[in-house]
Design a protein around this motif. Structure first.
Motif, mmCIF file in Angstrom:
data_model
loop_
_atom_site.group_PDB
_atom_site.id
_atom_site.type_symbol
_atom_site.label_atom_id
_atom_site.label_comp_id
_atom_site.label_asym_id
_atom_site.label_seq_id
_atom_site.Cartn_x
_atom_site.Cartn_y
_atom_site.Cartn_z
ATOM 1 N N GLU A 1 -29.616 47.024 -27.264
ATOM 2 C CA GLU A 1 -28.566 48.051 -27.274
ATOM 3 C C GLU A 1 -29.105 49.264 -28.016
ATOM 4 O O GLU A 1 -29.657 49.145 -29.115
ATOM 5 C CB GLU A 1 -27.302 47.526 -27.949
ATOM 6 C CG GLU A 1 -26.156 48.539 -27.964
ATOM 7 C CD GLU A 1 -24.888 47.975 -28.577
ATOM 8 O OE1 GLU A 1 -23.918 48.746 -28.744
ATOM 9 O OE2 GLU A 1 -24.869 46.761 -28.868
ATOM 10 N N GLN A 2 -28.955 50.440 -27.396
ATOM 11 C CA GLN A 2 -29.495 51.661 -27.986
ATOM 12 C C GLN A 2 -28.551 52.826 -27.739
ATOM 13 O O GLN A 2 -28.183 53.122 -26.597
ATOM 14 C CB GLN A 2 -30.870 51.979 -27.388
ATOM 15 C CG GLN A 2 -31.503 53.237 -27.935
ATOM 16 C CD GLN A 2 -31.845 53.115 -29.412
ATOM 17 O OE1 GLN A 2 -32.481 52.171 -29.823
ATOM 18 N NE2 GLN A 2 -31.410 54.066 -30.207
ATOM 19 N N ASP A 3 -28.149 53.498 -28.856
ATOM 20 C CA ASP A 3 -27.347 54.715 -28.749
ATOM 21 C C ASP A 3 -28.259 55.922 -28.526
ATOM 22 O O ASP A 3 -29.398 55.948 -29.002
ATOM 23 C CB ASP A 3 -26.542 54.927 -30.028
ATOM 24 C CG ASP A 3 -25.436 53.903 -30.168
ATOM 25 O OD1 ASP A 3 -25.150 53.226 -29.173
ATOM 26 O OD2 ASP A 3 -24.874 53.782 -31.266
ATOM 27 N N ILE B 1 -27.202 49.183 -22.599
ATOM 28 C CA ILE B 1 -27.104 47.785 -23.028
ATOM 29 C C ILE B 1 -27.798 46.929 -21.980
ATOM 30 O O ILE B 1 -27.504 47.031 -20.785
ATOM 31 C CB ILE B 1 -25.647 47.331 -23.186
ATOM 32 C CG1 ILE B 1 -24.945 48.113 -24.290
ATOM 33 C CG2 ILE B 1 -25.584 45.837 -23.487
ATOM 34 C CD1 ILE B 1 -23.471 47.747 -24.441
ATOM 35 N N TYR C 1 -31.361 40.622 -26.010
ATOM 36 C CA TYR C 1 -30.280 41.613 -26.040
ATOM 37 C C TYR C 1 -30.818 42.917 -26.606
ATOM 38 O O TYR C 1 -31.460 42.947 -27.660
ATOM 39 C CB TYR C 1 -29.130 41.107 -26.918
ATOM 40 C CG TYR C 1 -27.929 42.034 -26.936
ATOM 41 C CD1 TYR C 1 -26.963 41.959 -25.938
ATOM 42 C CD2 TYR C 1 -27.767 42.981 -27.940
ATOM 43 C CE1 TYR C 1 -25.858 42.790 -25.940
ATOM 44 C CE2 TYR C 1 -26.677 43.830 -27.953
ATOM 45 C CZ TYR C 1 -25.724 43.722 -26.953
ATOM 46 O OH TYR C 1 -24.633 44.560 -26.961
ATOM 47 N N ASN D 1 -28.817 42.821 -21.316
ATOM 48 C CA ASN D 1 -28.608 41.460 -21.797
ATOM 49 C C ASN D 1 -29.192 40.497 -20.771
ATOM 50 O O ASN D 1 -28.811 40.510 -19.599
ATOM 51 C CB ASN D 1 -27.114 41.191 -22.007
ATOM 52 C CG ASN D 1 -26.867 39.886 -22.742
ATOM 53 O OD1 ASN D 1 -27.804 39.268 -23.253
ATOM 54 N ND2 ASN D 1 -25.630 39.455 -22.789
ATOM 55 N N HIS E 1 -25.989 55.741 -23.671
ATOM 56 C CA HIS E 1 -25.925 54.484 -24.413
ATOM 57 C C HIS E 1 -26.258 53.363 -23.434
ATOM 58 O O HIS E 1 -25.591 53.214 -22.406
ATOM 59 C CB HIS E 1 -24.520 54.298 -24.997
ATOM 60 C CG HIS E 1 -24.353 53.005 -25.718
ATOM 61 N ND1 HIS E 1 -24.787 52.802 -27.002
ATOM 62 C CD2 HIS E 1 -23.789 51.826 -25.330
ATOM 63 C CE1 HIS E 1 -24.497 51.581 -27.381
ATOM 64 N NE2 HIS E 1 -23.886 50.962 -26.385
#
Length: 827
Positions: free
Chosen positions: A456-458, A468, A454, A470, A466
């Protein structure tokens, strides 16, 4: 004559022989002071006995020989007692000999408490250390009675009124060991509390305010154990209650306690004197800026001729401060004095206000911002540069900023420019949330690789995007998802994004015969998010989904869909069938929940409208409507723990409901693969496979029917339905911390009531549906329900949920699982 002289001689002889023997026997304890007789100084020998320490004996001898040139019994007595090492001293003088007999004090070498359970030994040691009873010190026996009283008193304070303390000393070689035996007894409970002298408030209201009312909540949560702190808490609450009602001369006259030792109970009677209520008769206001005098008077008008409350001064100051700070006065000085008139029972208030300097806004500055366009922030500002400073509007701006994406917190700084125009700069410092998350897990399951990744990066690569990603690969399925989210497009709060996903179930060959079909799904969506208000958001999605259906059984709903909608003829010859459709979703979210980690208050409601349009046979378009409603209601009660320290604890009443309905737009056959299924255990206590409706199968090799029937009804297989109702009411009790080893685990208990089921209420014209009454299901009679207890345990490995449910409104075909255990991610 000769006989008398002889007896006298024998008496003198025996006397000196005894003295000589005594002298020789205590030779180690004899010391002498010898002085020069030529200088007319007495010569004497001092004999000590009962002193076992040579160093102590030598020390006292030095003091006698050096200080005293004329040895007198009174002088020796003062010297010996000055060391505070002896309890008794006897001095006998015979000619030039002085005999000193002493009873030496004992040194305390050990203190041991026996029988104490509720109060720790460390606390008891600290109590007796305060009166100088410590290891290594000389034991003062006169303080043993004080020790007994102190220990019994501390137990009586904590409600153990029949505590008995006994003290035993054991002496060995002038060292003493102290053994303190404690019989704690039982904690006394409050049987009854009577109030005498009350007129304004009833006894029921007074006891309810103190947490002593007799109702099921107090009886369940509050331990009515007697203790002095608890009694003081009750008295303070009663006094505060009357002071808030304007009884400034209220007093508690006396308190009587009746102790029932045989039942370990205590009855308390509180005699009070209410006196008269005080009213606010007049308010005089003195303010240096007369421009705001009328506004200040309007604040006070609602208080005149009303009952004076104990916190009235604080409330008035707060209201004045809010008004002045909303008109540019940052640091006003407000003082309120009251004059009591005990004859007429009224109060006159004197209010003195010094407003200080009125400030204007010169510049508005944002610091720490690197992701949100300035135009978006500027639209949320409630004040503009050049206006009078208004802290109320500024606080509203901060609340709006906190609701933006990526923002964790906003802090405020007001910088005084110290210029002639009295201006300030408003600085909003923005703190962002955790900018990224990456997690990857490997493992082996059934000799196959298990992968869970997983990411996730802003603000990816500072592009305001942004992302995501998975990826899940295990023995049951393969799943891939990618989401790219772009906030603040067109310098507004509108966001857009794209979502791709792929899900491929993997079924073991052993279980293939129990599977009605396998649905491999892949799709792509684009979406736009439009905030309407701070609590209302609309999300629109448009996408394409492909279903690959294979390995299906002879389940009737599958065959019925393919033959009537797709035009296929039985038997179905192909192994794989592709169902493609466009998908339109409208999602309306109403959210007043602020803290998702531990939700205690607010409403989270989501309305999802999903429309599916097949790529072919568009007349078989279908829709699905789902409403999720979650309401979190806080309940405050006053409870006490075992030390009787009263505090406010929070209960939560949580109402979770889901209502979903789906059907074909043109009243055609609804797609079987979109049926609602019991994937989240709608009603705890029931086996998930026992929910309606059950499957109807055509006789086949994979699903043979008994007695060569053409069709059969399988109670063990559920095919889902087009209507779902789920209602869960849960009372969440306070979180308890349980220490296991060196770790503190959080446990959250709850009481729940589950109601729900799944139905198929689509009107079909085929004879099988009429035969099995699939279209005439009675919703109310087939509602399933259960009540029970749940325990959520937060551990380092995850959230463990253990529930016990008692099902009711059940049928003979239902299978039950009263105890259910699972691991979840939500807390």
């Amino acid at each position: 004559m000769i006989m008398q002289n002889y007896k006298k001689f024998l008496y003198i002889l025996y006397k000196y022989i005894f003295i000589l023997l005594f002298y020789l026997f205590f030779i180690n304890n004899i010391d002498a002071c010898i002085y020069d007789t030529n200088h007319n100084i007495n010569f004497k020998k001092v004999i000590f006995f009962s002193i076992k320490q040579p160093k102590l004996l030598h020390h006292i001898k030095q003091e006698i020989c050096v200080v005293e040139k004329r040895l007198l019994p009174n002088n020796i007595n003062n010297i010996v007692f000055k060391n505070n090492l002896f309890d008794q001293i006897s001095i006998i003088q015979h000619h030039n000999l002085i005999f000193i007999k002493v009873l030496q004090k004992n040194k305390l070498m050990n203190i041991k408490f026996i029988g104490n359970k509720l109060i720790k030994t460390q606390l008891l040691l600290q109590l007796i250390n305060n009166i100088n009873i410590q290891k290594g010190n000389i034991l003062d026996r006169s303080k043993l009675y004080i020790i007994k009283n102190i220990i019994e008193q501390i137990y009586h304070i904590n409600g153990l009124l029949n505590c008995i303390v006994k003290i035993k000393t054991i002496i060995h070689n002038n060292e003493v060991s102290l053994f303190i035996y404690i019989n704690e007894g039982n904690i006394f409970k409050i049987k009854n509390v009577d109030i005498i002298g009350n007129h304004y408030f009833s006894k029921k209201i007074i006891l309810s305010n103190t947490g002593l009312s007799k109702n099921w909540i107090n009886n369940f949560f509050i331990k009515k154990n007697y203790s002095t702190p608890f009694l003081m808490y009750v008295l303070n609450n009663i006094k505060k209650m009357y002071l808030d009602a304007g009884f400034l001369q209220f007093n508690i006259q006396n308190i009587s306690q009746s102790i029932l030792y045989d039942k370990n109970q205590i009855c308390i009677t509180i005699n009070i004197n209410e006196n008269q209520q005080f009213l606010i008769k007049n308010i005089d206001i003195y303010i240096n800026n007369k421009k705001y005098l009328i506004n200040i008077k309007q604040i006070f008008n609602s208080y005149i001729n009303n009952i004076y409350q104990y916190k009235q001064d604080m409330l008035l100051k707060k209201n004045i401060l809010i008004f002045l700070q909303s008109h540019g006065f940052i640091h006003p000085i407000i003082k309120i004095y009251k004059q009591n008139n005990y004859i007429n029972n009224n109060i006159k208030l004197y209010v003195y206000i010094k407003t200080g300097i009125q400030y204007h806004i010169k510049h508005i500055i944002f610091t720490g911002n690197h992701s949100i366009p300035f135009k978006v922030l500027k639209k949320l500002i409630s004040q503009k540069e050049g206006q009078i400073l208004n802290l109320t509007c500024i606080n509203k701006t901060i609340d709006k900023l906190k609701k933006l994406e990526y923002i964790d917190n906003v802090s405020l700084f007001i910088h005084d420019n110290h210029d002639s125009l009295h201006t300030v700069n408003i600085i909003y410092n923005i703190n962002y949330k955790n900018k990224g998350l990456f997690n990857i897990n490997f493992g082996i399951n059934n000799y196959k690789l298990v992968l869970n990744t997983y990411l996730e990066q802003d603000n990816f690569l500072k592009t305001y995007n942004h992302i995501i990603t998975n990826i899940i690969k295990d023995s049951t399925h393969s799943y891939l998802e990618f989401n790219l989210h772009r906030p603040y497009i067109f310098n507004t709060r509108i966001s857009t994004g794209i979502n791709l996903f792929f899900n491929n179930p993997i079924i073991n060959k052993i279980y293939l015969k129990n599977i009605d079909y396998i649905d491999q799904i892949k799709g792509i969506f684009t979406y736009i998010i439009i905030p309407i208000k701070d609590s209302i958001i609309i999300k629109n999605k448009l996408g394409f989904i492909q279903h690959k259906i294979y390995n299906f059984s002879s389940q009737f709903s599958v065959f019925d869909y393919f033959t009537h909608v797709k035009g296929y003829k039985l038997p179905l010859k192909h192994n794989n069938y592709y169902l493609n459709e466009f998908n339109i979703q409208h999602i309306l979210t109403f959210n007043t929940v602020s803290n998702y980690v531990s939700i205690k208050k607010g409403i989270l409601s989501i309305l999802n409208i999903n429309i599916g349009i097949p790529l072919k046979n568009y007349y078989n378009s279908n829709y699905q409507i789902i409403l999720d409603y979650n309401h979190y209601i806080p309940i405050y009660i006053k409870i006490s723990h075992h030390h009787h320290n009263i505090y406010s604890s929070l209960l939560n009443l949580v109402i979770n409901s889901t209502i979903g309905y789906s059907n074909s737009i043109h009243n055609n056959i609804y797609p079987f693969y979109k049926n609602f299924k019991n994937q989240s255990n709608i009603v705890r206590g029931f086996n998930p496979n026992t929910f309606e409706p059950n499957g109807i199968y055509i006789n086949s090799i994979k699903q043979p029917c008994n007695k060569h029937q053409i069709i059969c009804f399988n109670q063990q297989h559920t095919i889902g339905g087009n209507l779902i109702i789920k209602l869960t009411t849960e009372l969440i009790l306070p979180i308890y911390n349980i220490k296991i080893g060196n770790y503190i685990q959080k446990v959250k208990p709850s009481i729940f009531l589950d109601i729900g089921n799944i139905w198929n209420i689509i009107n079909t014209n085929n004879y099988l549906s009429k035969l099995y009454s699939l279209s005439n299901s009675n919703i109310l009679t087939k509602l399933k329900a259960s009540i029970g207890l749940s325990l959520k345990w937060k551990t380092p490995l995850g959230i463990i949920i253990l529930s016990y449910a008692h099902p009711f409104n059940k049928s003979i075909h239902d299978a039950f699982e009263p105890i259910q255990f699972n691991i979840g991610n939500n807390w």
